[in-house]
Design an enzyme around this catalytic site. Structure first.
Site, PDB file in Angstrom:
ATOM      1  N   SER A 198       0.865  -1.185   0.000  1.00  0.00           N
ATOM      2  CA  SER A 198       0.000   0.000   0.000  1.00  0.00           C
ATOM      3  C   SER A 198       0.897   1.228   0.000  1.00  0.00           C
ATOM      4  CB  SER A 198      -0.922   0.000   1.226  1.00  0.00           C
ATOM      5  OG  SER A 198      -1.827  -1.070   1.159  1.00  0.00           O
ATOM      6  N   LYS A 255       0.537   5.696   8.147  1.00  0.00           N
ATOM      7  CA  LYS A 255       1.111   5.921   6.815  1.00  0.00           C
ATOM      8  C   LYS A 255       0.015   6.044   5.759  1.00  0.00           C
ATOM      9  CE  LYS A 255       2.006   2.445   4.539  1.00  0.00           C
ATOM     10  NZ  LYS A 255       1.348   1.542   3.552  1.00  0.00           N
ATOM     11  N   LYS A 299      -7.271   1.769  -2.722  1.00  0.00           N
ATOM     12  CA  LYS A 299      -6.812   1.312  -1.406  1.00  0.00           C
ATOM     13  C   LYS A 299      -6.786   2.464  -0.411  1.00  0.00           C
ATOM     14  CE  LYS A 299      -5.256  -1.084   1.961  1.00  0.00           C
ATOM     15  NZ  LYS A 299      -4.060  -1.909   2.045  1.00  0.00           N
TER      16      LYS A 299
END
Length: 305
Positions: A108, A251, A183
């Site tokens: 990701s 993140k 995502k």
């Protein structure tokens, strides 16, 4: 040089190199082995390499060794800097994989990192898909991940049998970078959902309601969600063993807030939850599962956590 993706005389099941054997990568690579694929893996931790070998895979001593004879290279590492570190440079994937190799990055990362990687790989005759996943450790173990893919249709069609050994919902979302964009949206929804569940848990407990009963009935109505189903036991037992760490969700919230700013999309609730995730991390809970957002709500509600 031919490989199984370009030469019909070679075996139909491609040889796979897997780079990154963490919480997600280890069970995912093992599911490919169970499905009959030859998997050669590389990661920094020797115990993870030993686990792969015990499952029937082959441990490599370097990225170059892992990818040299691979038809498909799959990467699953924490963030954009790690993807760039393993992809580029003399010891990286692009320098050592054969032309015609299909590189599937399941990390990701930022959409732009995926776009840049696809461009650099094309110059070396290597095709790329960005294919991040949702479902956490449980989804990886059970091979029921949702896989959101960016790239070319032809490459997606080649990769589909591999994806089917890893997940249940497999969708080509658009060109390079689109998988990462979807995502990012997924991580926004998940974080906000966990936060809402955490607030409900604290509210219910402070109200003296039986939490198990309450969560059971909530899960059966409109408030029900995959998040609530997957994380209910975490909430009930305060079990925050990481399936997906706060550090990584921090993140990801940075990725979605930055990407949203770039396209002019307002994320008022997402921005608040991003700050709550950051706060939890600053309090030393970065290595806990993201369901530990419950701890932040408890602190705000006066509990000594």
């Amino acid at each position: 040089m031919s490989n199984t993706l370009t030469d019909p005389s070679r075996p139909t099941r491609p040889a796979i190199a897997w780079i990154g054997l963490g919480i997600m990568g280890s069970p995912m690579s093992e599911n490919l082995i169970k499905a009959g694929y030859q998997v050669t893996g590389y990661t920094l931790e020797q115990d993870k390499l030993d686990r792969l070998a015990a499952a029937g895979g082959t441990a490599a001593s370097s990225i170059a060794e892992a990818v040299r004879d691979a038809d498909v290279v799959i990467t699953m590492v924490p963030a954009s800097p790690q993807v760039e570190a393993i992809a580029y440079g003399p010891d990286g994937i692009l320098e050592n994989a054969r032309p015609g190799t299909l590189l599937i990055d399941m990390s990701s990362i930022t959409p732009q990192t995926s776009i840049d990687l696809a461009k650099a790989a094309k110059d070396r005759g290597i095709r790329v898909l960005d294919a991040p996943v949702s479902g956490g450790e449980a989804g990886a173990v059970e091979a029921v991940l949702s896989i959101m893919v960016g790239g070319e249709q032809a490459d997606f069609d080649v990769a589909r049998p591999v994806f089917e050994a890893l997940g249940k919902t497999i969708v080509l979302c658009g060109p390079h970078g689109c998988g990462q964009t979807v995502k990012a949206a997924n991580q926004l929804i998940v974080a906000v959902n966990i936060q809402a569940c955490a607030e409900a848990v604290v509210f219910l407990e402070k109200s003296g309601v039986d939490l198990t009963a309450a969560l059971d009935v909530l899960a059966g109505g409109l408030a029900g969600s995959t998040v609530l189903t997957r994380k209910k036991e975490n909430f009930l037992h305060r079990d925050f063993k990481p399936g997906f760490r706060i550090d990584l969700h921090h993140k990801d919230m940075g990725i979605v807030t930055d990407a949203a700013r770039n396209v002019g999309a307002a994320l008022p609730v997402g921005a608040v939850v991003a700050q709550l995730v950051a706060s939890l991390r600053a309090q030393g809970d970065g290595d806990l599962d993201h369901s530990a957002l419950l701890r932040a709500v408890e602190r705000l509600s006066g509990a000594q956590v």
